[in-house]
Design an enzyme around this catalytic site. Structure first.
Site, short mmCIF file in Angstrom:
data_model
loop_
_atom_site.label_atom_id
_atom_site.label_comp_id
_atom_site.label_asym_id
_atom_site.label_seq_id
_atom_site.Cartn_x
_atom_site.Cartn_y
_atom_site.Cartn_z
N ALA A 21 0.82 -1.20 0.00
CA ALA A 21 0.00 0.00 0.00
C ALA A 21 0.86 1.26 0.00
O ALA A 21 0.62 2.19 -0.78
CB ALA A 21 -0.94 0.00 1.20
N SER A 50 8.09 -3.57 -1.06
CA SER A 50 7.28 -4.01 -2.20
C SER A 50 7.43 -5.50 -2.50
O SER A 50 7.82 -5.90 -3.59
CB SER A 50 7.64 -3.19 -3.45
OG SER A 50 7.43 -1.83 -3.23
N CYS A 54 2.22 -12.89 0.64
CA CYS A 54 1.44 -14.10 0.35
C CYS A 54 2.31 -15.22 -0.20
O CYS A 54 1.92 -16.39 -0.15
CB CYS A 54 0.34 -13.77 -0.66
SG CYS A 54 -0.81 -12.51 -0.11
N TYR A 439 -17.61 -22.01 -22.46
CA TYR A 439 -17.76 -23.47 -22.38
C TYR A 439 -16.99 -24.16 -23.49
O TYR A 439 -17.04 -23.77 -24.66
CB TYR A 439 -19.23 -23.88 -22.50
CG TYR A 439 -19.37 -25.35 -22.86
CD1 TYR A 439 -19.03 -26.34 -21.93
CD2 TYR A 439 -19.76 -25.76 -24.14
CE1 TYR A 439 -19.10 -27.68 -22.25
CE2 TYR A 439 -19.83 -27.10 -24.47
CZ TYR A 439 -19.50 -28.06 -23.53
OH TYR A 439 -19.55 -29.38 -23.87
N TRP A 447 -23.22 -27.18 -18.18
CA TRP A 447 -23.64 -26.28 -17.10
C TRP A 447 -22.47 -26.16 -16.13
O TRP A 447 -22.11 -27.12 -15.46
CB TRP A 447 -24.87 -26.83 -16.38
CG TRP A 447 -26.15 -26.61 -17.14
CD1 TRP A 447 -26.73 -27.48 -18.02
CD2 TRP A 447 -26.96 -25.45 -17.10
NE1 TRP A 447 -27.88 -26.93 -18.52
CE2 TRP A 447 -28.06 -25.67 -17.98
CE3 TRP A 447 -26.90 -24.23 -16.42
CZ2 TRP A 447 -29.07 -24.74 -18.19
CZ3 TRP A 447 -27.91 -23.30 -16.62
CH2 TRP A 447 -28.97 -23.56 -17.49
N ARG A 455 -28.88 -22.51 -10.11
CA ARG A 455 -30.20 -23.08 -10.44
C ARG A 455 -30.82 -23.74 -9.21
O ARG A 455 -32.03 -23.59 -8.95
CB ARG A 455 -30.05 -24.10 -11.57
CG ARG A 455 -29.69 -23.50 -12.91
CD ARG A 455 -29.49 -24.58 -13.96
NE ARG A 455 -30.75 -25.25 -14.29
CZ ARG A 455 -30.83 -26.29 -15.12
NH1 ARG A 455 -29.73 -26.79 -15.66
NH2 ARG A 455 -31.99 -26.84 -15.39
#
Length: 467
Positions: A21, A50, A54, A439, A447, A455
């Site tokens: 930051a 810098s 992680c 896809y 799907w 769904r």
């Protein structure tokens, strides 16, 4: 003595903290204003700037060979861009009324005051260290900075034993457990929660538990550490709970982090419930026109629950820095908030979450439906179609998406980004079913698992609203 504000022709920006930051803010401000307009002084108490915190577990575990691979920009590179970066220099006091900071050179001990026109606080976070007997013994390590990572590696190199205990099973705890397994250690994880990864609901955390045990990690859940036991040499020798002792030649703290805001609190700056600094949308500290804050030391708005949260992630920190730098440099930018997206892995098991867990939704007073589906990462007939489980929460009355958790093999975790976008856009699960996702059999079933879950959530919401 530093030059007073009145005697300087250009403005001075002081940045406290030299990681994501802070240096993003300094670099962005420098792009917008040259040295004749804006002097930039940055203080960093560590040895590095810098860098990717992680990435530390992957460096410790050997996936990343060299520490310097985690460094995006060195102090010399920042200085070459016109930033007066002072390494190994700790800011010890903020004088908000006088517009100045006191700093101490950690090598020489020399102290000095530096005045500012604009101030950026990017002090980060520190690993939680519970007040336990023996917690400060040699061999007990928190892992938050590159200095912390180097200290842990130094301990591993000079320790003959091969037993490690990780306290805590959040992201850092789980990742460090795998890193230590990769280094040939016998690893025990002591976790106070019902299952590892408390950012997931327990039913999804159980899948992580099983994967960790599959790696050879011993999981001890529902256990509270009471003390760290030491040997005659003063070094750690075991971790004790109320019921057992777990031998340890090294202990890693993976309990989480807290905002590093002692300086800000002493100066009377506003803090939230999690002790993080509170800012407005421009990342300006509330009630203070010329002070900004970003990164792990701030609290941010959760766009789903509407509450402030503390989430320590490099992605947020870099965005905060860009916003701050734009505003300090005379432009305008805002950071609207987050939805709480995070991904991780245990060996080849991918773990992802975004939005609210069940207990978050209850705490926010929301009525919701929960569905869980099992699908595959690719078309079932295509080689490498691995299973994944998707859990989805939707608001009962409106059908608004509230949260998604995904646990599966290759191709599972980054699907959470679809849900993160849907959450940010305040989409309903019914709207999600019409998303035009990519896809082809090597990438997805016809799907997509996210759409299958949506769904099923639509059906659950309709049933809930008619019951």
């Amino acid at each position: 003595m530093s030059m007073s504000r009145a005697s300087r022709s250009q403005e001075r920006l002081v940045v406290v903290g030299g990681d994501a930051a802070g240096m993003s803010a300094a670099s962005q401000a420098r792009r917008l204003k040259g040295p004749d307009e804006l002097e930039i002084v940055a203080f960093e108490r560590g040895h590095f700037t810098s860098y990717s915190a992680c990435g530390i577990p992957y460096w410790v575990g050997g996936d990343v060979e060299d520490r310097d691979q985690l460094i995006a920009r060195s102090p010399e590179e920042h200085r070459a861009r016109g930033i007066d970066l002072r390494m190994r220099t700790e800011v010890t006091e903020l004088d908000v009324e006088g517009g100045r900071v006191r700093s101490r050179d950690l090598e020489s001990g020399a102290e000095a005051w530096t005045s500012y026109d604009k101030l950026v606080l990017a002090t980060g976070a520190h690993p939680m260290r519970p007040s336990l007997p023996g917690i400060d013994a040699p061999g007990v390590h928190g892992v938050q900075t590159l200095d912390d990572g180097q200290a842990l590696l130094d301990t591993l190199a000079r320790t003959a034993g091969r037993r490690a205990v990780v306290i805590g099973a959040g992201y850092i705890g789980v990742e460090m457990a795998e890193a230590l397994i990769n280094r040939g250690y016998e690893v025990t994880v002591v976790n106070r929660g019902q299952e590892p990864m408390s950012t997931l609901d327990p039913d999804m955390g159980r899948l992580v538990h099983e994967a960790m045990e599959g790696l050879g990690i011993t999981m001890v859940n529902d256990a509270e550490v009471t003390k760290i036991l030491t040997g005659e040499d003063g070094r750690v020798r075991a971790v004790a709970t109320e019921d057992a002792e777990y031998p340890a030649d090294v202990v890693v703290l993976g309990i989480g982090v807290r905002p590093e805001t002692a300086l800000a609190e002493a100066a009377g700056l506003p803090l939230g419930d999690h002790k993080g600094l509170l800012t407005d949308l421009a990342m300006r500290v509330r009630g203070h026109e010329n002070i900004w804050a970003g990164g792990d030391c701030v609290e941010v708005l959760d766009l789903v629950s509407g509450r402030e949260r503390h989430i320590a992630l490099g992605t947020h920190a870099n965005k905060h820095g860009q916003v701050i730098g734009a505003n300090v440099g005379g432009g305008y930018a805002t950071f609207p908030g987050v939805v709480g997206t995070a991904v991780s892995k245990v060996c080849d098991l991918e773990i992802a979450r975004t939005g609210l867990r069940e207990k978050d939704a209850r705490r926010a007073g929301l009525r919701f439906e929960t569905v869980i589906i099992e699908s595959t990462s690719r078309a079932g007939y295509y080689p490498g179609a691995d299973p994944m489980k998707v859990k989805m929460l939707a608001e009962r009355r409106t059908g608004r998406l509230l949260g998604v958790q995904i646990v599966g093999r290759e191709g599972a975790a980054k699907r959470v980004d679809i849900a993160a976008v849907a959450l940010t856009a305040c989409m309903t699960v019914e709207q999600m079913t019409a998303l035009d996702l990519g896809y082809a059999p090597p990438f997805s079933p016809v799907w997509d698992p996210i759409l299958v879950a949506a769904r099923k959530a639509v059906t659950a919401v309709r049933a809930g609203n008619t019951s």
